[in-house]
Design an enzyme around this catalytic site. Structure first.
Site, mmCIF file in Angstrom:
data_model
loop_
_atom_site.group_PDB
_atom_site.id
_atom_site.type_symbol
_atom_site.label_atom_id
_atom_site.label_comp_id
_atom_site.label_asym_id
_atom_site.label_seq_id
_atom_site.Cartn_x
_atom_site.Cartn_y
_atom_site.Cartn_z
ATOM 1 N N CYS A 1 43.098 44.577 35.775
ATOM 2 C CA CYS A 1 43.515 43.952 36.769
ATOM 3 C C CYS A 1 42.297 43.000 37.367
ATOM 4 O O CYS A 1 41.262 43.323 36.805
ATOM 5 C CB CYS A 1 43.528 44.877 38.163
ATOM 6 S SG CYS A 1 45.151 45.830 37.986
ATOM 7 N N ASP A 2 42.505 42.086 38.196
ATOM 8 C CA ASP A 2 41.352 41.228 38.706
ATOM 9 C C ASP A 2 41.840 40.504 40.133
ATOM 10 O O ASP A 2 43.053 40.199 40.014
ATOM 11 C CB ASP A 2 40.945 40.096 37.474
ATOM 12 C CG ASP A 2 39.639 39.352 38.140
ATOM 13 O OD1 ASP A 2 38.621 39.975 37.817
ATOM 14 O OD2 ASP A 2 39.849 38.352 39.040
ATOM 15 N N SER A 3 40.911 40.278 41.199
ATOM 16 C CA SER A 3 41.145 40.018 42.342
ATOM 17 C C SER A 3 40.304 39.060 42.717
ATOM 18 O O SER A 3 39.127 38.870 42.444
ATOM 19 C CB SER A 3 41.328 41.199 43.204
ATOM 20 O OG SER A 3 42.005 42.247 43.021
#
Length: 197
Positions: free
Chosen positions: A71-73
C-alpha cells in the site's frame, strides 16, 4: 471460495497492521524498504498504485506462495502531492495550506497472489476536509511528532482526528488501507475475508 493462502503485509505501518487485525487478518509483516524517490509519476492515483506494486513485488520475492499486500498513500491539494513531511517545519507549512481547506487522500493497493501468479491493483480515494485551526494548534500538533509519520501530515486514527471536519468516502482508506476495497480484491481472486477468521 477457497481457503486463503498466508497473508503478508508489505509495510511497516502499525496503522495498516491494526486495521487488518481488526477484521480478523493476522498477517506476517515485511517492510520492503523501497526507495520511493526513484518514482517520478505526477498523477497521484497512478503514483500510489505504482509504489504499492513495487513494495509488494519486492516482498513477494521472499513469500512466493502467499498473498502479499502493498500500500501507499499520498494527499493531493490543488494539484500538489504530499507524502510524509521531511521535517517539523515542513509539516507546519503544509498545515498552514491544509487548514480550512480540503484535499484528496489516495491509497494505492497492490495484492499479489503468488500461487495464482496474479496481481490486482486498485486505488481508494477519499476527500478530507480540514478544520480552520490557528498557528498555535498547528505547532502543538506537530510537536507531538504524529504528523511526521503520516502521508499528508495527519493521522485520522490519532490526535489528528480532532483537526478533521469531515471526510467523504472510506475512512479506513485515510488510515492507509481501504478495508472494503481489500474485501473486493480478495473476492476477485476467489478468496473471502471470512476465510481468515
Amino acid at each position: 471460495m477457497k481457503q486463503s493462502p498466508p497473508f503478508v503485509l508489505a509495510s511497516a505501518s502499525t496503522a495498516r497492521l491494526k486495521l487488518l487485525k481488526t477484521v480478523g487478518i493476522n498477517p506476517m509483516v515485511c517492510s520492503s524498504n523501497f526507495d520511493e524517490s526513484q518514482i517520478t509519476e505526477t498523477n497521484p492515483l497512478k503514483l500510489v498504485q505504482i509504489l504499492a506494486q513495487c513494495k509488494a513485488e519486492i516482498v513477494a520475492q521472499n513469500y512466493q506462495d502467499c498473498l502479499v499486500l502493498g500500500c501507499d498513500s499520498v494527499l493531493a491539494i490543488d494539484g500538489q502531492i504530499y507524502g510524509k513531511p521531511d521535517s517539523p517545519e515542513q509539516a507546519i507549512a503544509r498545515w498552514q495550506i491544509m487548514r480550512n481547506n480540503h484535499g484528496t487522500l489516495y491509497t494505492g493497493h497492490a495484492l499479489l497472489d503468488g500461487k495464482k501468479q496474479k496481481t490486482l491493483l486498485s486505488c481508494g480515494v477519499t476527500k478530507v476536509y480540514f478544520a480552520d485551526i490557528d498557528d498555535h494548534t498547528i505547532e502543538a500538533y506537530v510537536k507531538t511528532g504524529e504528523p511526521l509519520k503520516c502521508a499528508g501530515s495527519f493521522a485520522l486514527e490519532g490526535k489528528g482526528s480532532v483537526l478533521i471536519e469531515k471526510i467523504e468516502g472510506c475512512h479506513s482508506n485515510v488510515i492507509g488501507l481501504s478495508l472494503p476495497l481489500l474485501r473486493e480484491m480478495l473476492q476477485k481472486l476467489d478468496y473471502s475475508i471470512q476465510s481468515f477468521w
